[in-house]
Design a protein around this motif. Structure first.
Motif, short mmCIF file in Angstrom:
data_model
loop_
_atom_site.label_atom_id
_atom_site.label_comp_id
_atom_site.label_asym_id
_atom_site.label_seq_id
_atom_site.Cartn_x
_atom_site.Cartn_y
_atom_site.Cartn_z
N VAL A 199 -3.24 8.05 -6.53
CA VAL A 199 -3.82 9.47 -7.25
C VAL A 199 -5.54 10.06 -6.39
N LYS A 229 2.43 5.29 -6.32
CA LYS A 229 1.84 6.22 -6.74
C LYS A 229 0.38 5.96 -5.62
N GLN A 282 -1.91 -0.87 -12.23
CA GLN A 282 -3.36 -0.24 -11.32
C GLN A 282 -4.30 -0.62 -10.97
N TYR A 323 -1.57 4.35 3.66
CA TYR A 323 -1.95 5.14 2.68
C TYR A 323 -3.66 6.33 3.70
N TYR A 341 3.37 -0.61 1.44
CA TYR A 341 3.62 1.21 1.77
C TYR A 341 1.81 1.18 2.48
N GLN A 369 10.67 1.38 -6.65
CA GLN A 369 10.06 2.65 -7.26
C GLN A 369 8.22 3.00 -6.47
N LYS A 370 8.61 3.86 -5.92
CA LYS A 370 7.59 4.30 -5.09
C LYS A 370 6.15 4.02 -5.41
N ARG A 394 -1.05 3.17 -8.16
CA ARG A 394 -0.80 2.48 -9.32
C ARG A 394 0.86 2.00 -8.58
N HIS A 395 1.74 0.98 -9.61
CA HIS A 395 2.95 0.66 -9.25
C HIS A 395 2.93 -0.49 -10.39
#
Length: 346
Positions: A103, A101, A321, A344, A342, A98-99, A288-289
């Motif tokens: 937000v 998120k 989160q 960002y 990841y 699962q990647k 979030r993950h």
């Protein structure tokens, strides 16, 4: 993949032509059998490798880890599309595949312009340069920002005889020496200036405000006007080991006709610039993950926030989160519990 209802009651299983029939939880599912491609694309291979890594990570889990994941799904309502709690094996794959998120909830505000010190040298003044109508003193400086020069701050004193003086900003040539090009100037009378050593700081403003360009060398020049008995000013300076490396002092004994560079001398000064208003974007960011491990927030070279060991199977806790206060341009680096990273940019 399609769920089908057979009104005739017949049940099909297996492959029939280009269609494959399966049964799952009492329902019949029909899928189209697509031929395998001869050449695997780069994206496909990347996804396959990710899946292989997920299988390898799941395989190394201990029995205690598996029990914890099984219980976590039951206790926290982690279910599949049929409402059934996920088995530990499927949840482990989800943690890896699962990647994350990101937000953001951002807003943009325009800052009001304001005055700020740009260049300065304010320490180490053990001696002074004297100046009058024929002896002129210069301190060069290099702005770090582009904008309008609002005022100068000079540390100095005077002798017993007050008189008329000039403070001005000139351009410099390619070698850093002052030129005759005057950007702005101001006449002042020296009587308010103290006669006591080591002097005091005095502000001077210009009308109109001169515009200066960053990384361009300019010269602050002070000199007297003819008249009076012997009016002199004493501009405080550091002649020992000055630490201002974006300019230096210059002296002239012929009213600015020629200049002598004083590379190891700096006069006491401050320049104030009008910093233009700018738009800034800021707000919150939620990461979030199901199982976050580390979250690092950087602003340029500065570390703003860092979180470590947010989840642990051995200690039996998972963090799903993290909230951050961010500005545009911040870099967020995140690692999940299985070790997938990841990055960002806000």
């Amino acid at each position: 993949m399609v769920k089908i209802q057979n009104v005739m009651g017949d049940v099909k299983i297996g492959r029939q032509g280009e269609v494959v029939y399966q049964r799952k939880y009492g329902e019949q599912i029909r899928s189209v059998a697509a031929p395998k491609r001869a050449i695997v694309s780069e994206a496909q291979e990347k996804h396959r490798q990710l899946y292989r890594d997920a299988l390898a990570w799941r395989k190394q889990l201990s029995r205690q880890n598996k029990r914890y994941l099984e219980g976590y799904c039951i206790a926290n309502g982690v279910i599949d599309s049929y409402g059934i709690p996920l088995a530990w094996s499927r949840f482990a794959l989800r943690l890896h595949l699962q990647k994350i998120k990101f937000v953001p909830a951002l807003t943009t505000t325009e800052l009001v312009e304001g005055e700020a010190v740009d260049q300065q040298y304010t320490t180490g003044d053990a001696t002074s340069y004297y100046l009058h109508d024929t002896v002129w003193i210069t301190q060069t400086f290099t702005p770090a920002i582009t904008g309008k020069l609002t005022k100068l701050n000079i540390k100095m004193s005077r002798n017993y005889d007050p008189g008329d003086f000039v403070i001005q900003i000139n351009t410099t040539n390619e070698n850093g020496y002052p030129t005759d090009n005057v950007l702005c100037s101001k006449d002042f009378y020296s009587e308010p200036i103290t006669e006591e050593e080591p002097g005091d700081w005095y502000y001077y403003t210009f009308d109109p405000l001169p515009s200066l360009t960053e990384e361009v060398v300019y010269a602050i020049i002070m000199h007297g006007k003819p008249g009076g008995t012997n009016p002199q000013l004493y501009w405080r300076q550091d002649a020992t080991a000055p630490q201002y490396f974006r300019g230096c002092a210059y002296t002239s004994v012929n009213s600015g006709g020629t200049w002598t560079r004083r590379l190891y001398n700096d006069c006491m000064f401050q320049t104030y610039m009008l910093v233009p208003g700018e738009k800034i974007t800021y707000g919150t960011l939620h990461v979030r993950h199901p199982a976050l491990l580390t979250v690092v927030q950087k602003r340029g070279e500065q570390l703003v926030k860092g979180y470590d060991t947010l989840s642990s199977l051995d200690e039996e806790y998972l963090t799903g989160q993290v909230g951050l206060d961010v500005e545009k341009g911040d870099i967020i680096e995140v690692t999940t519990l299985p070790g997938v990273s990841y990055r960002y940019e806000v």
